[in-house]
Design a protein around this motif. Structure first.
Motif, PDB file in Angstrom:
ATOM      1  N   MET A   1      -5.281  22.930   0.371  1.00 50.67           N
ATOM      2  CA  MET A   1      -4.014  22.228   0.536  1.00 50.67           C
ATOM      3  C   MET A   1      -4.106  21.257   1.702  1.00 50.67           C
ATOM      4  SD  MET A   1      -0.995  22.159  -0.778  1.00 50.67           S
ATOM      5  CE  MET A   1       0.561  21.458  -0.398  1.00 50.67           C
ATOM      6  N   ILE A   2      -3.613  20.079   1.525  1.00 56.18           N
ATOM      7  CA  ILE A   2      -3.646  19.050   2.552  1.00 56.18           C
ATOM      8  C   ILE A   2      -2.485  19.253   3.515  1.00 56.18           C
ATOM      9  CG2 ILE A   2      -3.399  16.567   2.965  1.00 56.18           C
ATOM     10  CD1 ILE A   2      -4.646  16.149   0.209  1.00 56.18           C
ATOM     11  N   ASN A   3      -2.768  19.211   4.799  1.00 56.85           N
ATOM     12  CA  ASN A   3      -1.705  19.259   5.796  1.00 56.85           C
ATOM     13  C   ASN A   3      -1.254  17.820   6.022  1.00 56.85           C
ATOM     14  OD1 ASN A   3      -0.046  19.445   7.993  1.00 56.85           O
ATOM     15  ND2 ASN A   3      -1.311  20.945   9.057  1.00 56.85           N
ATOM     16  N   GLU A   4      -0.293  17.370   5.232  1.00 56.25           N
ATOM     17  CA  GLU A   4       0.142  15.973   5.216  1.00 56.25           C
ATOM     18  C   GLU A   4       0.647  15.485   6.565  1.00 56.25           C
ATOM     19  OE1 GLU A   4       3.105  15.968   2.215  1.00 56.25           O
ATOM     20  OE2 GLU A   4       1.682  16.227   0.601  1.00 56.25           O
ATOM     21  N   ASP A   5       1.316  16.359   7.324  1.00 56.32           N
ATOM     22  CA  ASP A   5       1.895  15.948   8.604  1.00 56.32           C
ATOM     23  C   ASP A   5       0.839  15.474   9.585  1.00 56.32           C
ATOM     24  OD1 ASP A   5       4.374  16.609   7.630  1.00 56.32           O
ATOM     25  OD2 ASP A   5       4.456  18.548   8.636  1.00 56.32           O
ATOM     26  N   LYS A   6      -0.319  16.106   9.576  1.00 54.46           N
ATOM     27  CA  LYS A   6      -1.364  15.755  10.528  1.00 54.46           C
ATOM     28  C   LYS A   6      -2.254  14.629  10.013  1.00 54.46           C
ATOM     29  CE  LYS A   6      -1.605  20.153  12.908  1.00 54.46           C
ATOM     30  NZ  LYS A   6      -0.618  19.948  13.861  1.00 54.46           N
ATOM     31  N   ILE A   7      -2.605  14.657   8.764  1.00 53.02           N
ATOM     32  CA  ILE A   7      -3.525  13.654   8.217  1.00 53.02           C
ATOM     33  C   ILE A   7      -2.798  12.361   7.896  1.00 53.02           C
ATOM     34  CG2 ILE A   7      -5.119  13.132   6.350  1.00 53.02           C
ATOM     35  CD1 ILE A   7      -5.643  16.147   6.167  1.00 53.02           C
ATOM     36  N   PHE A   8      -1.633  12.462   7.307  1.00 50.36           N
ATOM     37  CA  PHE A   8      -0.871  11.286   6.898  1.00 50.36           C
ATOM     38  C   PHE A   8       0.526  11.348   7.517  1.00 50.36           C
ATOM     39  CE2 PHE A   8      -3.790  12.291   3.328  1.00 50.36           C
ATOM     40  CZ  PHE A   8      -4.638  11.199   3.468  1.00 50.36           C
ATOM     41  N   PRO A   9       0.652  10.964   8.775  1.00 51.44           N
ATOM     42  CA  PRO A   9       1.924  11.150   9.477  1.00 51.44           C
ATOM     43  C   PRO A   9       3.086  10.319   8.933  1.00 51.44           C
ATOM     44  CG  PRO A   9       0.414   9.854  10.797  1.00 51.44           C
ATOM     45  CD  PRO A   9      -0.358  10.362   9.626  1.00 51.44           C
ATOM     46  N   LEU A  10       2.808   9.316   8.120  1.00 51.63           N
ATOM     47  CA  LEU A  10       3.887   8.502   7.557  1.00 51.63           C
ATOM     48  C   LEU A  10       4.072   8.762   6.067  1.00 51.63           C
ATOM     49  CD1 LEU A  10       3.268   5.086   9.364  1.00 51.63           C
ATOM     50  CD2 LEU A  10       4.630   7.044  10.106  1.00 51.63           C
ATOM     51  N   TYR A  11       3.661   9.943   5.635  1.00 55.37           N
ATOM     52  CA  TYR A  11       3.873  10.285   4.228  1.00 55.37           C
ATOM     53  C   TYR A  11       4.619  11.605   4.133  1.00 55.37           C
ATOM     54  CZ  TYR A  11       3.391  11.298  -0.657  1.00 55.37           C
ATOM     55  OH  TYR A  11       3.681  11.586  -1.961  1.00 55.37           O
ATOM     56  N   ASP A  12       5.694  11.565   3.397  1.00 49.49           N
ATOM     57  CA  ASP A  12       6.479  12.750   3.075  1.00 49.49           C
ATOM     58  C   ASP A  12       6.819  12.597   1.597  1.00 49.49           C
ATOM     59  OD1 ASP A  12       9.165  13.986   2.477  1.00 49.49           O
ATOM     60  OD2 ASP A  12       8.869  14.777   4.504  1.00 49.49           O
ATOM     61  N   ALA A  13       6.318  13.505   0.772  1.00 48.19           N
ATOM     62  CA  ALA A  13       6.477  13.385  -0.682  1.00 48.19           C
ATOM     63  C   ALA A  13       7.935  13.249  -1.102  1.00 48.19           C
ATOM     64  CB  ALA A  13       5.830  14.572  -1.390  1.00 48.19           C
ATOM     65  N   LYS A  15      10.579  12.199   0.794  1.00 44.93           N
ATOM     66  CA  LYS A  15      11.120  10.917   1.253  1.00 44.93           C
ATOM     67  C   LYS A  15      10.577   9.760   0.427  1.00 44.93           C
ATOM     68  CE  LYS A  15      12.020  12.069   6.083  1.00 44.93           C
ATOM     69  NZ  LYS A  15      11.687  11.761   7.491  1.00 44.93           N
ATOM     70  N   PHE A  16       9.279   9.835   0.079  1.00 41.43           N
ATOM     71  CA  PHE A  16       8.698   8.766  -0.716  1.00 41.43           C
ATOM     72  C   PHE A  16       9.336   8.728  -2.103  1.00 41.43           C
ATOM     73  CE2 PHE A  16       5.694   6.593  -3.451  1.00 41.43           C
ATOM     74  CZ  PHE A  16       5.447   5.449  -2.712  1.00 41.43           C
ATOM     75  N   ALA A  17       9.529   9.889  -2.700  1.00 42.37           N
ATOM     76  CA  ALA A  17      10.148   9.947  -4.026  1.00 42.37           C
ATOM     77  C   ALA A  17      11.558   9.373  -3.995  1.00 42.37           C
ATOM     78  CB  ALA A  17      10.177  11.387  -4.539  1.00 42.37           C
ATOM     79  N   LEU A  18      12.332   9.711  -2.966  1.00 44.58           N
ATOM     80  CA  LEU A  18      13.687   9.157  -2.825  1.00 44.58           C
ATOM     81  C   LEU A  18      13.651   7.636  -2.690  1.00 44.58           C
ATOM     82  CD1 LEU A  18      15.624  11.616  -0.512  1.00 44.58           C
ATOM     83  CD2 LEU A  18      16.398  10.709  -2.691  1.00 44.58           C
ATOM     84  N   TRP A  19      12.791   7.155  -1.801  1.00 43.98           N
ATOM     85  CA  TRP A  19      12.659   5.712  -1.602  1.00 43.98           C
ATOM     86  C   TRP A  19      12.250   5.030  -2.911  1.00 43.98           C
ATOM     87  CZ3 TRP A  19       8.127   2.861  -2.207  1.00 43.98           C
ATOM     88  CH2 TRP A  19       8.240   1.502  -1.898  1.00 43.98           C
TER      89      TRP A  19
END
Length: 137
Positions: A1-13, A15-19
């Motif tokens: 599992m990817i720790n998105e907060d650390k690797i991709f700090p500007l990605y939140d699944a 928030k991205f889906a809402l946008w």
């Protein structure tokens, strides 16, 4: 599992889906030939409105503005796309030419690789990895 907060700090699944869906009128698609964006978890978003693909992709800045980390950076035309790719892991899709646009040396997630390989799209690295963030993949 990817720790998105650390690797991709500007990605939140979420928030991205809402946008993508509410703000841009994009829809989830199942074929890369219909997509404009490919996320790190393999979700593909395509145009459901009359907007031009270039306009949709450039509007990513509106999504990024949600993050204090992004607002703290000095962003300009020379580093914008590097920041997008490095900090979100997103891949830009150009279905008309069957290419995906990535950062030079962008490390794709296994699911991104599979989606791209299955569709037989060509990688087109076009912007430098400027290493604004820790890149651990």
């Amino acid at each position: 599992m990817i720790n998105e907060d650390k690797i991709f700090p500007l990605y939140d699944a979420k928030k991205f889906a809402l946008w993508a869906q509410q703000d841009q009128g994009l829809q989830i698609v199942t074929d890369l030939h219909d997509a404009q964006w490919l996320t790190i978890e393999g979700t593909m978003y395509g145009i459901a409105t009359g907007k031009a693909p270039g306009e949709i992709q450039a509007n990513i800045k509106d999504y990024l503005e949600q993050f204090p980390t992004y607002r703290a950076l000095t962003v300009n035309k020379n580093n914008f796309w590097s920041i997008v790719h490095e900090a979100t892991g997103l891949v830009r899709v150009v279905p008309e030419t069957e290419i995906v646009r990535t950062m030079i040396l962008q490390k794709l997630t296994p699911i991104q690789k599979k989606v791209i390989d299955d569709a037989a799209f060509e990688l087109e690295p076009y912007t430098k990895n400027r290493q604004y963030f820790t890149y651990l993949l």
